[in-house]
Scaffold this active site. Structure first.
Site, PDB file in Angstrom:
ATOM      1  N   ASP A  69       0.886  -1.161   0.000  1.00 51.33           N
ATOM      2  CA  ASP A  69       0.000   0.000   0.000  1.00 51.33           C
ATOM      3  C   ASP A  69       0.920   1.207   0.000  1.00 51.33           C
ATOM      4  O   ASP A  69       1.895   1.260   0.754  1.00 51.33           O
ATOM      5  CB  ASP A  69      -0.952   0.018   1.185  1.00 51.33           C
ATOM      6  CG  ASP A  69      -2.114   0.969   0.920  1.00 51.33           C
ATOM      7  OD1 ASP A  69      -2.870   0.727  -0.035  1.00 51.33           O
ATOM      8  OD2 ASP A  69      -2.244   1.976   1.642  1.00 51.33           O
ATOM      9  N   SER A  70       0.622   2.129  -0.874  1.00 49.81           N
ATOM     10  CA  SER A  70       1.575   3.217  -1.069  1.00 49.81           C
ATOM     11  C   SER A  70       0.850   4.507  -1.417  1.00 49.81           C
ATOM     12  O   SER A  70      -0.362   4.500  -1.678  1.00 49.81           O
ATOM     13  CB  SER A  70       2.559   2.842  -2.179  1.00 49.81           C
ATOM     14  OG  SER A  70       1.878   2.327  -3.298  1.00 49.81           O
ATOM     15  N   HIS A 178      10.761   4.148  -3.111  1.00 43.66           N
ATOM     16  CA  HIS A 178      10.105   3.739  -1.870  1.00 43.66           C
ATOM     17  C   HIS A 178       9.739   2.251  -1.918  1.00 43.66           C
ATOM     18  O   HIS A 178       9.979   1.511  -0.980  1.00 43.66           O
ATOM     19  CB  HIS A 178       8.858   4.601  -1.680  1.00 43.66           C
ATOM     20  CG  HIS A 178       7.981   4.709  -2.900  1.00 43.66           C
ATOM     21  ND1 HIS A 178       8.473   5.112  -4.127  1.00 43.66           N
ATOM     22  CD2 HIS A 178       6.672   4.416  -3.126  1.00 43.66           C
ATOM     23  CE1 HIS A 178       7.512   5.084  -5.028  1.00 43.66           C
ATOM     24  NE2 HIS A 178       6.409   4.651  -4.441  1.00 43.66           N
TER      25      HIS A 178
HETATM   26  P1  ITT Z   1      -3.336  -2.170  -5.541  1.00 42.45           P
HETATM   27  O1  ITT Z   1      -4.042  -1.717  -4.279  1.00 42.45           O
HETATM   28  O2  ITT Z   1      -4.148  -3.150  -6.311  1.00 42.45           O
HETATM   29  O3  ITT Z   1      -1.937  -2.643  -5.269  1.00 42.45           O
HETATM   30  P2  ITT Z   1      -3.499   0.645  -6.251  1.00 42.45           P
HETATM   31  O4  ITT Z   1      -3.007   1.441  -7.405  1.00 42.45           O
HETATM   32  O5  ITT Z   1      -4.953   0.797  -5.861  1.00 42.45           O
HETATM   33  O6  ITT Z   1      -3.157  -0.902  -6.529  1.00 42.45           O
HETATM   34  P3  ITT Z   1      -2.735   1.756  -3.703  1.00 42.45           P
HETATM   35  O7  ITT Z   1      -4.072   1.588  -3.104  1.00 42.45           O
HETATM   36  O8  ITT Z   1      -1.517   1.389  -2.879  1.00 42.45           O
HETATM   37  O9  ITT Z   1      -2.566   0.926  -5.038  1.00 42.45           O
HETATM   38  O10 ITT Z   1      -2.614   3.255  -4.198  1.00 42.45           O
HETATM   39  C1  ITT Z   1      -1.382   3.755  -4.506  1.00 42.45           C
HETATM   40  C2  ITT Z   1      -1.531   4.974  -5.389  1.00 42.45           C
HETATM   41  O11 ITT Z   1      -0.490   5.887  -5.024  1.00 42.45           O
HETATM   42  C3  ITT Z   1      -1.292   4.600  -6.842  1.00 42.45           C
HETATM   43  O12 ITT Z   1      -2.489   4.284  -7.518  1.00 42.45           O
HETATM   44  C4  ITT Z   1      -0.629   5.862  -7.362  1.00 42.45           C
HETATM   45  O13 ITT Z   1      -1.610   6.819  -7.663  1.00 42.45           O
HETATM   46  C5  ITT Z   1       0.180   6.340  -6.149  1.00 42.45           C
HETATM   47  N1  ITT Z   1       1.534   5.742  -6.158  1.00 42.45           N
HETATM   48  C6  ITT Z   1       2.049   4.822  -5.292  1.00 42.45           C
HETATM   49  N2  ITT Z   1       3.303   4.474  -5.638  1.00 42.45           N
HETATM   50  C7  ITT Z   1       3.587   5.180  -6.737  1.00 42.45           C
HETATM   51  C8  ITT Z   1       4.710   5.249  -7.575  1.00 42.45           C
HETATM   52  O14 ITT Z   1       5.760   4.466  -7.391  1.00 42.45           O
HETATM   53  N3  ITT Z   1       4.669   6.080  -8.602  1.00 42.45           N
HETATM   54  C9  ITT Z   1       3.587   6.862  -8.842  1.00 42.45           C
HETATM   55  N4  ITT Z   1       2.475   6.840  -8.112  1.00 42.45           N
HETATM   56  C10 ITT Z   1       2.456   6.007  -7.062  1.00 42.45           C
END
Ligand code: ITT
Length: 194
Positions: A69-70, A178
């Site tokens: 989660d990021s 990260h």
């Molecule tokens: P999953 O939960 O299925 O893994 P998700 O895209 O919904 O996919 P998150 O809920 O963790 O993932 O949301 C993370 C969002 O934060 C992601 O959709 C991007 O908008 C942003 N994000 C996270 N890491 C990033 C990165 O390395 N580069 C650019 N944006 C990032």
């Protein structure tokens, strides 16, 4: 050893598969399995949401699972969008919608627009559970640049660089991101456990 990566995000899958490439861990994506379930991210923290994803996929497949989660924390916006990074501009919004919203919201603030990416990587196999965090500091720019990566990559320049993450190859991003920091920590811990 097979491990399922509980993510529906193809950008993350590419990065995480490359981090484990050449190791004894075989990362299976949800797209290689029967389907990608909608997992409601109801937690208030990256760790809670990450664990929710790993546990849901472990319960479904009865195999060790990892999850990420990021998000992006922009200091002038009070650390927003944070855990709401994926849907910052609303349900079903695009990455472009999110980037445009951030750029608009930052217009009234002086540069530099300092920010950081956060990733919480979690492992769960029914008995063992652990997590690692990774951070990447940088700044947000006004005009998106580059076509690699995903999400906020086109508007984020890491400290010490003059290119955005979207102007880097996945290998270059994996040297500093990260997510790479978090999953390399997780990988080392798993290697010690075996
Ligand atoms: P999953 O939960 O299925 O893994 P998700 O895209 O919904 O996919 P998150 O809920 O963790 O993932 O949301 C993370 C969002 O934060 C992601 O959709 C991007 O908008 C942003 N994000 C996270 N890491 C990033 C990165 O390395 N580069 C650019 N944006 C990032």
């Amino acid at each position: 050893m097979d491990i399922i990566f509980a993510s529906s995000n193809k950008g993350k899958i590419l990065e995480v598969k490359k981090i484990f490439d050449g190791s004894i861990f075989n990362i299976i994506s949800l797209y290689d399995l029967s389907g990608v379930p909608e997992i409601e991210e109801t937690g208030d923290t990256f760790k809670e949401n990450s664990l929710l994803k790993a546990k849901t996929i472990y319960e479904m497949h009865n195999k060790p699972a990892i999850a990420d989660d990021s998000g992006l924390e922009i200091f002038q916006l009070g650390n927003k969008p944070g855990v709401y990074s994926a849907r910052y501009a609303g349900e079903n919004c695009s990455y472009d919608d999110n980037n445009n919203l951030v750029i608009n919201q930052l217009q009234k603030f002086p540069e530099p627009h300092k920010a950081r990416f956060v990733s919480c990587a979690v492992y769960f196999d029914g008995s063992s559970e652990f997590h690692f965090e990774g951070f990447l500091n940088g700044r947000i720019i006004k005009s998106p640049r580059g076509t690699n990566g995903f999400g906020y990559d086109p508007i984020f320049i890491p400290d010490g660089y003059d290119v955005t993450l979207a102007e880097m190859t996945v290998e270059a991003k994996n040297k500093l991101s990260h997510r790479a920091i978090a999953f390399n920590g997780l990988k080392q811990k798993l290697l010690k456990l075996l």
